[in-house]
Design a protein around this motif. Structure first.
Motif, PDB file in Angstrom:
ATOM      1  N   SER A 183       1.138 156.284  70.488  1.00 55.64           N
ATOM      2  CA  SER A 183       2.316 157.136  70.300  1.00 55.64           C
ATOM      3  C   SER A 183       2.937 157.584  71.612  1.00 55.64           C
ATOM      4  O   SER A 183       4.028 158.153  71.616  1.00 55.64           O
ATOM      5  CB  SER A 183       1.946 158.368  69.469  1.00 55.64           C
ATOM      6  OG  SER A 183       1.736 158.021  68.129  1.00 55.64           O
ATOM      7  N   THR A 184       2.259 157.349  72.725  1.00 56.71           N
ATOM      8  CA  THR A 184       2.846 157.718  74.015  1.00 56.71           C
ATOM      9  C   THR A 184       4.044 156.846  74.357  1.00 56.71           C
ATOM     10  O   THR A 184       4.908 157.243  75.138  1.00 56.71           O
ATOM     11  CB  THR A 184       1.793 157.606  75.133  1.00 56.71           C
ATOM     12  OG1 THR A 184       1.285 156.258  75.175  1.00 56.71           O
ATOM     13  CG2 THR A 184       0.642 158.573  74.881  1.00 56.71           C
ATOM     14  N   LYS A 185       4.105 155.646  73.759  1.00 62.42           N
ATOM     15  CA  LYS A 185       5.196 154.712  74.045  1.00 62.42           C
ATOM     16  C   LYS A 185       6.131 154.503  72.860  1.00 62.42           C
ATOM     17  O   LYS A 185       7.214 153.934  73.024  1.00 62.42           O
ATOM     18  CB  LYS A 185       4.625 153.366  74.495  1.00 62.42           C
ATOM     19  CG  LYS A 185       3.792 153.446  75.763  1.00 62.42           C
ATOM     20  CD  LYS A 185       3.240 152.076  76.141  1.00 62.42           C
ATOM     21  CE  LYS A 185       2.406 152.143  77.412  1.00 62.42           C
ATOM     22  NZ  LYS A 185       1.837 150.803  77.764  1.00 62.42           N
ATOM     23  N   GLN A 186       5.705 154.901  71.670  1.00 67.53           N
ATOM     24  CA  GLN A 186       6.519 154.728  70.460  1.00 67.53           C
ATOM     25  C   GLN A 186       6.151 155.839  69.484  1.00 67.53           C
ATOM     26  O   GLN A 186       5.026 156.330  69.490  1.00 67.53           O
ATOM     27  CB  GLN A 186       6.266 153.357  69.839  1.00 67.53           C
ATOM     28  CG  GLN A 186       4.790 153.042  69.639  1.00 67.53           C
ATOM     29  CD  GLN A 186       4.517 151.586  69.332  1.00 67.53           C
ATOM     30  OE1 GLN A 186       5.375 150.886  68.836  1.00 67.53           O
ATOM     31  NE2 GLN A 186       3.305 151.131  69.623  1.00 67.53           N
ATOM     32  N   ASP A 187       7.084 156.226  68.660  1.00 64.06           N
ATOM     33  CA  ASP A 187       6.869 157.361  67.759  1.00 64.06           C
ATOM     34  C   ASP A 187       6.167 156.889  66.481  1.00 64.06           C
ATOM     35  O   ASP A 187       6.807 156.387  65.561  1.00 64.06           O
ATOM     36  CB  ASP A 187       8.203 158.014  67.422  1.00 64.06           C
ATOM     37  CG  ASP A 187       8.033 159.253  66.560  1.00 64.06           C
ATOM     38  OD1 ASP A 187       6.880 159.719  66.413  1.00 64.06           O
ATOM     39  OD2 ASP A 187       9.049 159.746  66.027  1.00 64.06           O
ATOM     40  N   LEU A 188       4.855 157.069  66.447  1.00 66.72           N
ATOM     41  CA  LEU A 188       4.064 156.681  65.277  1.00 66.72           C
ATOM     42  C   LEU A 188       3.739 157.876  64.389  1.00 66.72           C
ATOM     43  O   LEU A 188       2.843 157.804  63.550  1.00 66.72           O
ATOM     44  CB  LEU A 188       2.759 156.010  65.720  1.00 66.72           C
ATOM     45  CG  LEU A 188       2.884 154.696  66.498  1.00 66.72           C
ATOM     46  CD1 LEU A 188       1.509 154.167  66.866  1.00 66.72           C
ATOM     47  CD2 LEU A 188       3.638 153.658  65.692  1.00 66.72           C
TER      48      LEU A 188
END
Length: 662
Positions: A183-188
């Motif tokens: 989630s640090t790179k994409q909103d999961l």
């Protein structure tokens, strides 16, 4: 808070990937792909179509518990069954009822793993999922009490549910680690579902023209979790065994609401919350199973015992405010040493925000005089009044009251006596709340209204049974008093049956249950080589020791056969019975003398350092350890069962039950 997806279709793209596609949402909803070869987690762009040859699962997916790594593969744990438990503040609350485990290794058959170690670890995972009580909501934070949610409501507006969850009660936090890191790179955030291990019950109440809802939630801490005898006391980080937060909610509806309509947060005229906590005595102590009904009590006086106790109590002060410590252990007999050690350390720490209150439960309530619980309520009434409870009034812009303290209750197990006392304190708080808003007159109470009293008793009795099953393996003792307000002879008999069940489970089955807790919460993490964990599937005891139960069983059979089968000759059976009674006596004596050899001990994080502790402190006896009292559980050379090679020496500060990798 950012919304969670509530339902998915699962597609399997050959051996390449698992694809989770949200159902019944806007075209902007993004599907999730987990690649099987690399384990990479990817959030797909909106309107991405799944591959034409992808196979759709026949089951709906209601949430992702997380990803766990075992020795041969990583596995995705998904929720494929849910049961609606009720509606809280306009949000549905579910109990997870069914799970599937999806291997990332495309060559691995989940039903027939190629290695016994992998099969054993999968069995632990399945038993934990099937035996636990897991609750979740897509729109309400089940991990936090009402007051904490209200105090942080403004900064939580744009945050994900997993980001605001209480780390202590986010049971699948370890399993969600991969998704959280991704989630640090994409909103999961739509896929990270926090789950609690605990209880939830909500019931409508109608009294004097007021429509209300009575709710009880308990949340079990994921720190130092486990079973009754294999997790006791405190660890070096200040976490205690069997820590539970119990929150009783009273929601009073507005008069203009239609009956049967779904209520939202703002549809309640009054919202009350009363929180209590329970947890093991925060010292280094244990009860060592020896096959005897009462295990050996052991208290380990380590150099950092005061620091660990202080850490635990100060953490609770930070979270809840002032604490009243209610101690219910016996003042004599088996429990006396732990009572004295607890009191000594509390007195030495002399923390200003902590007050200690002892109540000799069994002496005060003997001869089934359970009405005398009121004596304890009277003793802590001033504290309860100072602590208060949380009260939101729809007519006021700020809370009418906030809870500024908490009662922390413990007995030996923090189960039976603790349940009775917590229910009594909760009833006292409920009486005050109903009186404050004018539903009850000052001289009236919950027990004066049978319908309300019945719902209250059943909620707390069910809550007690669930916590007890999770920790001790059976329903709670003394629950007849919680359910009926009376202690009965029938209840005493039922408690006897439950005590026998506890004995059997705690001695012969809890080792695997403890291993399952340690595996799922990440206290033990396997290596990627199953050969390093062969100790899980082998029995290191000598052939002689392993043969004793079989000899006892066969001897009993031969004795019964000699007594019941028809005779075909007139020869005396005297020597026949002498032989088999002798073998039976010898085998049973060996089993009793070497009792710890026949206890189902945890294997992932062994208790060798606790069992063989020889530093300062107290031990009631050294039963079940052979005639010398120093027998090794591993019976000599093969010590892989407990400690990867050999028994370790014990320093004065040497009790470690932390993370272990094998």
């Amino acid at each position: 808070m950012r919304p969670l997806h509530q339902r998915f279709n699962l597609y399997t793209d050959s051996n390449e990937a698992y694809i989770f596609v949200p159902v019944g949402e806007s075209v902007a909803a993004q599907s999730l792909t987990i690649h099987r070869n690399t384990g990479e987690v990817v959030l797909n762009p909106p309107q991405t179509t799944h591959p034409y040859n992808a196979r759709r699962s026949g089951k709906s997916v209601y949430g992702v518990m997380g990803i766990i790594s075992l020795t041969l593969s990583e596995y995705i744990v998904i929720i494929t069954g849910r049961e609606l438990q009720g509606n809280l503040m306009g949000q549905e609350v579910y109990r997870a009822s069914d799970f599937d485990i999806l291997p990332l290794n495309s060559t691995l058959n989940i039903h027939n793993p190629p290695h016994p170690v992998e099969a054993h670890l999968l069995a632990l995972l399945k038993s934990h999922l099937n035996g636990g009580a897991f609750y979740f909501s897509y729109g309400w934070d089940m991990t936090r009490r009402l007051q904490a949610q209200y105090e942080n409501r403004e900064k939580d507006v744009d945050r994900a549910l997993w980001e605001v969850a209480d780390d202590r009660f986010f049971w699948n936090r370890f399993l969600q680690r991969r998704l959280i890191e991704a989630s640090t790179k994409q909103d999961l955030s739509g896929y990270i579902l926090p789950v609690i291990y605990g209880t939830f019950d909500i019931r409508p109440v109608f009294l004097h023209g007021a429509r209300m809802e009575l709710c009880l939630i308990s949340r079990r801490s994921r720190f130092r979790p486990g079973t009754r005898y294999f997790r006791r006391g405190v660890d070096h980080e200040g976490h205690v065994a069997n820590f539970n937060e119990s929150e009783q909610l009273l929601l009073v509806e507005s008069q203009n609401l239609l009956g049967g309509a779904t209520r939202s947060f703002n549809d309640y005229l009054h919202k009350f919350s009363f929180v209590q906590i329970r947890g093991s005595i925060p010292l280094f102590w244990a009860e060592i199973n020896t096959l005897r009904y009462k295990p050996d009590l052991q208290i380990m006086e380590l150099n950092d015992t005061p620091d660990a106790t202080r850490l635990h109590l100060l953490e609770q002060n930070t979270i809840y405010g002032h604490q009243t410590l209610v101690n219910l252990v016996n003042h004599k007999g088996h429990e006396k040493p732990i009572k004295e050690a607890y009191e000594r350390h509390i007195e030495q720490l002399n923390l200003p925000e902590v007050r200690y209150q002892y109540f000799d439960f069994h002496t005060e309530c003997k001869n089934m005089r359970w009405d005398r619980i009121s004596l304890l309520v009277d003793k802590v009434e001033d504290d309860i009044r100072k602590h208060g409870y949380f009260h939101l009034n729809a007519d006021q812009s700020i809370p009418a009251r906030v809870q500024q303290g908490v009662v922390r209750t413990n007995c030996m197990d923090n189960l039976d006596r603790t349940n009775v006392v917590q229910a009594a304190l909760a009833k006292h708080a409920l009486n005050k709340q109903l009186q404050d808003i004018g539903v009850l007159l000052s001289e009236k109470g919950v027990d004066d209204y049978e319908t309300l009293s019945k719902d209250f008793r059943e909620i707390w009795a069910d809550h007690a049974d669930s916590i007890s099953k999770a920790y001790a393996g059976s329903g709670a003792l003394k629950s007849d008093f919680t359910r009926t307000n009376k202690r009965t002879h029938k209840g005493v008999l039922e408690d006897g049956v439950k005590s026998v069940l506890r004995y059997l489970r705690n001695n012969y089955f809890d080792g695997a249950r403890q291993d399952a807790f340690d595996l799922v919460t990440g206290a033990w993490r396997p290596r990627k080589t199953p050969g390093s964990a062969l100790f899980l599937t082998t029995d290191p005891r000598s052939l002689f020791a392993r043969s004793m139960p079989a000899i006892a069983a066969f001897s009993s059979f031969m004795i019964c056969a000699g007594m019941t089968l028809p005779r075909t000759s007139d020869y005396s059976l005297f020597y026949y019975f002498v032989l088999w009674f002798t073998l039976l006596a010898i085998s049973l004596a060996f089993i009793v003398i070497h009792g710890i050899l026949y206890v189902s001990w945890p294997r992932l994080i062994p208790l060798t350092n606790v069992i063989y502790y020889s530093g300062p402190g107290y031990r009631s006896g050294r039963h079940g350890m052979g005639l010398s009292g120093e027998m090794s559980i591993t019976s000599g050379k093969s010590a892989k069962y407990l400690n990867s090679g050999r028994r370790r020496a014990h320093s004065k500060a040497g009790i470690e039950e932390g993370k272990r990798v094998d």
